[in-house]
Motif scaffolding. Structure first.
Motif, PDB file in Angstrom:
ATOM      1  N   ILE A  83       0.835  -1.193   0.000  1.00  0.00           N
ATOM      2  CA  ILE A  83       0.000   0.000   0.000  1.00  0.00           C
ATOM      3  C   ILE A  83       0.870   1.243   0.000  1.00  0.00           C
ATOM      4  CG2 ILE A  83      -1.569   1.376   1.419  1.00  0.00           C
ATOM      5  CD1 ILE A  83      -2.919  -1.231   2.256  1.00  0.00           C
ATOM      6  N   SER A  84       1.970   1.180   0.722  1.00  0.00           N
ATOM      7  CA  SER A  84       2.874   2.329   0.809  1.00  0.00           C
ATOM      8  C   SER A  84       3.579   2.603  -0.511  1.00  0.00           C
ATOM      9  CB  SER A  84       3.913   2.090   1.914  1.00  0.00           C
ATOM     10  OG  SER A  84       3.282   1.908   3.160  1.00  0.00           O
ATOM     11  N   ASP A 201      -7.151   1.425  -1.132  1.00  0.00           N
ATOM     12  CA  ASP A 201      -5.718   1.162  -1.030  1.00  0.00           C
ATOM     13  C   ASP A 201      -5.405  -0.317  -0.779  1.00  0.00           C
ATOM     14  OD1 ASP A 201      -6.723   1.150   1.580  1.00  0.00           O
ATOM     15  OD2 ASP A 201      -5.526   2.883   2.241  1.00  0.00           O
ATOM     16  N   PHE A 202      -6.152  -0.971   0.115  1.00  0.00           N
ATOM     17  CA  PHE A 202      -5.871  -2.373   0.427  1.00  0.00           C
ATOM     18  C   PHE A 202      -6.184  -3.304  -0.738  1.00  0.00           C
ATOM     19  CE2 PHE A 202     -10.365  -1.885   1.490  1.00  0.00           C
ATOM     20  CZ  PHE A 202     -10.930  -3.053   0.986  1.00  0.00           C
ATOM     21  N   HIS A 203      -7.003  -2.832  -1.667  1.00  0.00           N
ATOM     22  CA  HIS A 203      -7.457  -3.646  -2.793  1.00  0.00           C
ATOM     23  C   HIS A 203      -6.559  -3.507  -4.023  1.00  0.00           C
ATOM     24  CE1 HIS A 203     -10.843  -4.612  -5.862  1.00  0.00           C
ATOM     25  NE2 HIS A 203     -10.459  -5.744  -5.311  1.00  0.00           N
ATOM     26  N   ILE A 204      -5.672  -2.522  -4.007  1.00  0.00           N
ATOM     27  CA  ILE A 204      -4.817  -2.250  -5.165  1.00  0.00           C
ATOM     28  C   ILE A 204      -3.953  -3.448  -5.560  1.00  0.00           C
ATOM     29  CG2 ILE A 204      -2.759  -0.951  -5.882  1.00  0.00           C
ATOM     30  CD1 ILE A 204      -5.166   0.650  -6.433  1.00  0.00           C
ATOM     31  N   SER A 224      -7.771   4.956  -2.991  1.00  0.00           N
ATOM     32  CA  SER A 224      -8.516   5.776  -2.033  1.00  0.00           C
ATOM     33  C   SER A 224      -8.218   5.247  -0.632  1.00  0.00           C
ATOM     34  CB  SER A 224     -10.016   5.709  -2.314  1.00  0.00           C
ATOM     35  OG  SER A 224     -10.505   4.390  -2.113  1.00  0.00           O
ATOM     36  N   PRO A 225      -8.121   6.129   0.361  1.00  0.00           N
ATOM     37  CA  PRO A 225      -7.795   5.686   1.716  1.00  0.00           C
ATOM     38  C   PRO A 225      -8.947   4.925   2.364  1.00  0.00           C
ATOM     39  CG  PRO A 225      -8.322   8.016   1.708  1.00  0.00           C
ATOM     40  CD  PRO A 225      -8.279   7.597   0.270  1.00  0.00           C
ATOM     41  N   THR A 226      -8.592   3.967   3.224  1.00  0.00           N
ATOM     42  CA  THR A 226      -9.587   3.218   3.980  1.00  0.00           C
ATOM     43  C   THR A 226      -9.670   3.787   5.392  1.00  0.00           C
ATOM     44  OG1 THR A 226      -9.053   1.205   2.736  1.00  0.00           O
ATOM     45  CG2 THR A 226     -10.291   0.934   4.773  1.00  0.00           C
TER      46      THR A 226
END
Length: 251
Positions: A83-84, A201-204, A224-226
């Protein structure tokens, strides 16, 4: 006991808010098991001391849980690092695919609304890009996510509906990309052209892997941020999605 209360209370609030999925139900059950062990420890040990086979099974199950927990911790650590490192190079793209993330009563959920909000600056910067909202009809819903997403972009940001191409049949990330290919082909956009995918973001990482498996070769990711309140539950659900995706050969 503390871990048990944290899991149960957190997931109870989320389930009450109609967020019923692997990311809330499974942690709730784990927390419940922790609390049962904490409050009934003496009784459990008494029963196990009189039944060798049960004690052996109890140790095996907790050992298996320990191995599973370690695998989840490693997954979460790796996901955090990925994510980073998401791509933020928003040069010219030929298409923008916004992935569905759930609607309630025909309205995008906060998670999906966050994806749409994140996509708007890119849509406005590149008005010639083909914009696709991708998502089918969910359980208990009468309209597709693709339609609800397009209406959201039009109502809140004034993006003309004629400029948004709605993909209304997909029920998974794999189908998001698969069914969007027809729209791309109709608009003469090749899978080798630069295409932006917009999702949480976690799904990217998983969505990008699925798209590349289908032949998308020049992807730009926009995350997009979670919200913190649902972040780790989303990671937990994503853990199982990774496993099912691997089993189904999605990437």
């Amino acid at each position: 006991m503390v871990a048990g209360w944290v899991l149960v209370i957190d997931c109870t609030f989320l389930i009450a808010a109609d967020k019923i999925n692997f990311g809330t139900v499974v942690p709730f059950l784990i927390g419940l098991i922790f609390l049962i062990h904490a409050f009934c420890w003496s009784k459990i040990q008494s029963i196990l001391s009189n039944h060798r086979s049960l004690r052996k099974l109890w140790k095996i199950l907790w050992g298996a849980f320990g191995v599973w927990l370690l695998s989840f911790i490693l997954f979460a650590y790796n996901l955090h690092n990925q994510i980073s490192e998401v791509d933020e190079n928003y040069e010219k793209v030929e298409a923008i695919i916004i992935l569905g993330g759930g609607i309630q009563n025909g309205i995008p959920t906060p998670t999906l609304a966050s994806r749409l909000d994140a996509a708007v600056p890119l849509i406005e910067q590149q008005p010639e890009a083909v914009v696709i909202t991708s998502g089918g009809v969910g359980v208990g819903e009468t309209r597709s996510e693709g339609e609800a997403m397009a209406q959201y972009l039009h109502a809140l940001y004034g993006i003309p509906l004629d400029d948004i191409y709605q993909e209304k049949k997909s029920t998974s990330t794999e189908e998001n990309f698969l069914f969007s290919q027809k729209i791309l082909a109709d608009k003469q956009v090749s899978l080798d052209d630069p295409i932006a995918i917009v999702t949480s973001d976690f799904h990217i990482p998983r969505s990008k892997a699925i798209a590349e498996h289908q032949g998308y070769t020049n992807l730009v990711t926009l995350a997009s941020p979670t919200p913190l309140a649902t972040r780790y539950n989303s990671w937990f659900r994503e853990y199982f999605a990774y496993i099912s995706g691997w089993i189904l050969g999605e990437y």
